[in-house]
Design a protein around this motif. Sequence first.
Motif, PDB file in Angstrom:
ATOM      1  N   MET A   1       2.756  12.284   4.186  1.00 28.47           N
ATOM      2  CA  MET A   1       2.836  11.180   5.144  1.00 28.47           C
ATOM      3  C   MET A   1       2.559   9.872   4.441  1.00 28.47           C
ATOM      4  O   MET A   1       1.668   9.789   3.603  1.00 28.47           O
ATOM      5  N   SER A   2       3.301   8.874   4.765  1.00 35.57           N
ATOM      6  CA  SER A   2       3.085   7.539   4.206  1.00 35.57           C
ATOM      7  C   SER A   2       2.346   6.687   5.210  1.00 35.57           C
ATOM      8  O   SER A   2       2.632   6.697   6.392  1.00 35.57           O
ATOM      9  N   LEU A   3       1.393   5.933   4.745  1.00 35.10           N
ATOM     10  CA  LEU A   3       0.656   5.029   5.612  1.00 35.10           C
ATOM     11  C   LEU A   3       0.803   3.609   5.082  1.00 35.10           C
ATOM     12  O   LEU A   3      -0.089   3.094   4.424  1.00 35.10           O
ATOM     13  N   PRO A   4       1.947   2.945   5.312  1.00 35.89           N
ATOM     14  CA  PRO A   4       2.147   1.599   4.795  1.00 35.89           C
ATOM     15  C   PRO A   4       1.165   0.638   5.402  1.00 35.89           C
ATOM     16  O   PRO A   4       0.664   0.828   6.505  1.00 35.89           O
ATOM     17  N   TYR A   5       0.945  -0.445   4.669  1.00 40.18           N
ATOM     18  CA  TYR A   5      -0.018  -1.454   5.094  1.00 40.18           C
ATOM     19  C   TYR A   5       0.678  -2.547   5.874  1.00 40.18           C
ATOM     20  O   TYR A   5       1.731  -3.007   5.518  1.00 40.18           O
ATOM     21  N   ALA A   6       0.096  -2.918   6.995  1.00 41.21           N
ATOM     22  CA  ALA A   6       0.574  -4.073   7.750  1.00 41.21           C
ATOM     23  C   ALA A   6      -0.575  -5.051   7.861  1.00 41.21           C
ATOM     24  O   ALA A   6      -1.653  -4.702   8.328  1.00 41.21           O
ATOM     25  N   SER A   7      -0.359  -6.295   7.386  1.00 44.79           N
ATOM     26  CA  SER A   7      -1.427  -7.280   7.359  1.00 44.79           C
ATOM     27  C   SER A   7      -1.803  -7.679   8.764  1.00 44.79           C
ATOM     28  O   SER A   7      -1.009  -7.621   9.678  1.00 44.79           O
ATOM     29  N   PRO A   8      -3.058  -8.145   8.984  1.00 41.54           N
ATOM     30  CA  PRO A   8      -3.456  -8.589  10.302  1.00 41.54           C
ATOM     31  C   PRO A   8      -2.606  -9.743  10.765  1.00 41.54           C
ATOM     32  O   PRO A   8      -2.123 -10.539   9.971  1.00 41.54           O
ATOM     33  N   SER A   9      -2.397  -9.828  12.072  1.00 39.11           N
ATOM     34  CA  SER A   9      -1.525 -10.865  12.613  1.00 39.11           C
ATOM     35  C   SER A   9      -2.109 -12.234  12.364  1.00 39.11           C
ATOM     36  O   SER A   9      -3.306 -12.441  12.447  1.00 39.11           O
ATOM     37  N   HIS A 292      -5.954  -1.757  -3.510  1.00 45.63           N
ATOM     38  CA  HIS A 292      -6.121  -3.183  -3.240  1.00 45.63           C
ATOM     39  C   HIS A 292      -5.331  -3.565  -1.990  1.00 45.63           C
ATOM     40  O   HIS A 292      -4.168  -3.179  -1.845  1.00 45.63           O
ATOM     41  N   PRO A 293      -5.933  -4.317  -1.068  1.00 44.01           N
ATOM     42  CA  PRO A 293      -5.234  -4.672   0.177  1.00 44.01           C
ATOM     43  C   PRO A 293      -3.966  -5.481  -0.029  1.00 44.01           C
ATOM     44  O   PRO A 293      -3.130  -5.553   0.886  1.00 44.01           O
ATOM     45  N   ALA A 294      -3.805  -6.107  -1.195  1.00 44.57           N
ATOM     46  CA  ALA A 294      -2.601  -6.902  -1.430  1.00 44.57           C
ATOM     47  C   ALA A 294      -1.368  -6.023  -1.628  1.00 44.57           C
ATOM     48  O   ALA A 294      -0.241  -6.520  -1.527  1.00 44.57           O
ATOM     49  N   TYR A 295      -1.562  -4.753  -1.903  1.00 45.24           N
ATOM     50  CA  TYR A 295      -0.441  -3.855  -2.170  1.00 45.24           C
ATOM     51  C   TYR A 295      -0.148  -2.985  -0.955  1.00 45.24           C
ATOM     52  O   TYR A 295      -1.021  -2.722  -0.134  1.00 45.24           O
ATOM     53  N   ALA A 296       1.089  -2.546  -0.885  1.00 44.70           N
ATOM     54  CA  ALA A 296       1.461  -1.596   0.165  1.00 44.70           C
ATOM     55  C   ALA A 296       0.808  -0.252  -0.128  1.00 44.70           C
ATOM     56  O   ALA A 296       0.575   0.098  -1.292  1.00 44.70           O
ATOM     57  N   PRO A 297       0.496   0.503   0.893  1.00 45.59           N
ATOM     58  CA  PRO A 297      -0.143   1.800   0.661  1.00 45.59           C
ATOM     59  C   PRO A 297       0.809   2.761  -0.039  1.00 45.59           C
ATOM     60  O   PRO A 297       2.028   2.652   0.062  1.00 45.59           O
ATOM     61  N   LEU A 298       0.228   3.704  -0.719  1.00 46.04           N
ATOM     62  CA  LEU A 298       1.029   4.712  -1.404  1.00 46.04           C
ATOM     63  C   LEU A 298       1.686   5.636  -0.387  1.00 46.04           C
ATOM     64  O   LEU A 298       1.177   5.842   0.709  1.00 46.04           O
ATOM     65  N   SER A 299       2.822   6.180  -0.755  1.00 42.86           N
ATOM     66  CA  SER A 299       3.566   7.035   0.169  1.00 42.86           C
ATOM     67  C   SER A 299       4.078   8.261  -0.573  1.00 42.86           C
ATOM     68  O   SER A 299       4.153   8.283  -1.801  1.00 42.86           O
ATOM     69  N   GLY A 300       4.426   9.285   0.211  1.00 42.60           N
ATOM     70  CA  GLY A 300       5.007  10.491  -0.371  1.00 42.60           C
ATOM     71  C   GLY A 300       4.078  11.175  -1.350  1.00 42.60           C
ATOM     72  O   GLY A 300       2.889  11.367  -1.099  1.00 42.60           O
ATOM     73  N   LYS A 301       4.631  11.517  -2.499  1.00 45.11           N
ATOM     74  CA  LYS A 301       3.844  12.213  -3.523  1.00 45.11           C
ATOM     75  C   LYS A 301       2.720  11.335  -4.043  1.00 45.11           C
ATOM     76  O   LYS A 301       1.646  11.842  -4.394  1.00 45.11           O
ATOM     77  N   ALA A 302       2.976  10.031  -4.125  1.00 43.34           N
ATOM     78  CA  ALA A 302       1.935   9.124  -4.609  1.00 43.34           C
ATOM     79  C   ALA A 302       0.715   9.153  -3.696  1.00 43.34           C
ATOM     80  O   ALA A 302      -0.426   9.103  -4.160  1.00 43.34           O
ATOM     81  N   PHE A 303       0.954   9.251  -2.383  1.00 41.09           N
ATOM     82  CA  PHE A 303      -0.181   9.341  -1.462  1.00 41.09           C
ATOM     83  C   PHE A 303      -0.876  10.693  -1.567  1.00 41.09           C
ATOM     84  O   PHE A 303      -2.107  10.778  -1.486  1.00 41.09           O
ATOM     85  N   LEU A 304      -0.092  11.754  -1.729  1.00 35.78           N
ATOM     86  CA  LEU A 304      -0.701  13.085  -1.865  1.00 35.78           C
ATOM     87  C   LEU A 304      -1.591  13.168  -3.096  1.00 35.78           C
ATOM     88  O   LEU A 304      -2.537  13.960  -3.128  1.00 35.78           O
ATOM     89  N   GLU A 305      -1.296  12.359  -4.114  1.00 34.08           N
ATOM     90  CA  GLU A 305      -2.140  12.366  -5.300  1.00 34.08           C
ATOM     91  C   GLU A 305      -3.537  11.844  -5.006  1.00 34.08           C
ATOM     92  O   GLU A 305      -4.462  12.065  -5.791  1.00 34.08           O
ATOM     93  N   LEU A 306      -3.686  11.134  -3.884  1.00 31.12           N
ATOM     94  CA  LEU A 306      -5.014  10.675  -3.493  1.00 31.12           C
ATOM     95  C   LEU A 306      -5.829  11.792  -2.853  1.00 31.12           C
ATOM     96  O   LEU A 306      -7.035  11.654  -2.677  1.00 31.12           O
ATOM     97  N   ILE A 307      -5.165  12.871  -2.483  1.00 33.57           N
ATOM     98  CA  ILE A 307      -5.876  14.022  -1.908  1.00 33.57           C
ATOM     99  C   ILE A 307      -6.201  15.002  -3.022  1.00 33.57           C
ATOM    100  O   ILE A 307      -5.361  15.317  -3.865  1.00 33.57           O
ATOM    101  N   TYR A 308      -7.433  15.462  -3.032  1.00 31.67           N
ATOM    102  CA  TYR A 308      -7.856  16.427  -4.041  1.00 31.67           C
ATOM    103  C   TYR A 308      -6.940  17.647  -3.988  1.00 31.67           C
ATOM    104  O   TYR A 308      -6.620  18.149  -2.899  1.00 31.67           O
ATOM    105  N   LEU A 309      -6.498  18.093  -5.157  1.00 28.90           N
ATOM    106  CA  LEU A 309      -5.467  19.115  -5.239  1.00 28.90           C
ATOM    107  C   LEU A 309      -5.823  20.366  -4.441  1.00 28.90           C
ATOM    108  O   LEU A 309      -4.987  20.908  -3.708  1.00 28.90           O
TER     109      LEU A 309
END
Length: 449
Positions: A1-9, A292-309
């Motif tokens: 699952m991808s959790l993209p970042y949306a800046s506050p309004s 870093h909040p300035a970047y879009a959140p990781l998605s796909g495999k890149a996000f799964l890499e944040l989860i312990y294997l």
Amino acid sequence: MSLPYASPSHPMDTLSPNLLHPAGGVCPDGSAIADDPAPSVHGAPESGFGAAMARIVFGSNQDPKQILRLRRYFAAAGTSLLAIGLLFACQVQGVISGVAFLQIAAAILLAILVFYTVFRSGLNLKLSDASLTEPQMLTSTVVVLCAMYSANSGRGAFLILLLMAYLFGVLHLKTRALLVYALFILTAYGAVIVLLWQFKPETLDLRLEFLQWLALAITLPWFSLMGGYITELRAQLRKSNAQQRESLQMVTASEANLAEAQRIARLGSWTFDPATGAAEWSLATYRIFGVHPAYAPLSGKAFLELIYLEDHHHYHELISTALREGRRCESQFRIVSTGGDICWVHAVTEPFVSENGHTTLLHGTFMDINERKQLEHRQALEHNVTRVVAESDTIDDAMPKIIKLVCENFGWDCGAYWQWDKRDRLLRCSDTWSAYAASNKVLGQREHD
């Protein structure tokens, strides 16, 4: 699952209630234009000749609203100079005499100078109407009426200027004030007709002048009603803008308080739209994952890499259950931040289910429970070590089991116990344990069986 970042309004842009003309100045006929304090003002040029001229013309200590009035005044004063050009054309065509032209032109220039002095000195700020709308309208009307009296013919052209002087007030004055001013114009114009009939009858077409007066008597009250309506709308718009700014400040303060509360509680929130992939992360969620909040959140495999294997199945079960069954789910698993730190999180997923039973939106939280998990592991380790020591005859018998417990609790691959040999005065390794040897031993026993 991808959790993209949306800046506050961001704070919404307030609608400037300016309509047609700049305020606070003298129109081609000398009339004033309504002042509106709402819009923002950009300062004068900050360097070079333009900055020097701006300091001379506007002053160095003027507040933004006063500078705005001066800017609008100069824009309108420029059109007043164009009115002098129109009067000169009338003088060339013989509509007014040369002496009358010089007198009226001098009156316009004097009015420009006087009102600039009042704005520049700040005397206008002592009055209830800092834009001096009514005084400037009165001045322009008197100038136009004088020009009409001085004209030998073609007074209908001056009625346009008279009407312009009146119309600029509709952006500022209320209905009652506009009706009173319309009555003043009609009375003054009637007085001009009487003076012409008394002193310059050869230049007067009474039927034409009466028709023109009647046209003003019909149109000015209508303009008064419409102008009052416009003024009321602008007042409501300013009030609405003020309320929106106040609401925006409250929302901004609420968001700041929420972000601070999440930071203190180490709790981050997120939302995810499965259909579009659009998502939002709170600042605390970024902080937990080390992104870093300035970047879009990781998605796909890149996000799964944040989860312990070894905990991928916990994460997949959490998301798939929420999407498939449409019910609230909770799970605890380890993540690996972008800095390489391993951290325990408590994840909650809450689905929004449509009427047809499909999950349209996921939202949830990630809570940093690393300290709590470490405390739980430490307490469990102390309990198990105490139990092993109690069940063993000697410390040497208990030590291999203790080493294993410590390694498994902290996720270490191997461990060793070193003792000090008093006789030989050497440090000797008495017991060891490794996950590799333990797995081979278990595998060997299974093959033997």
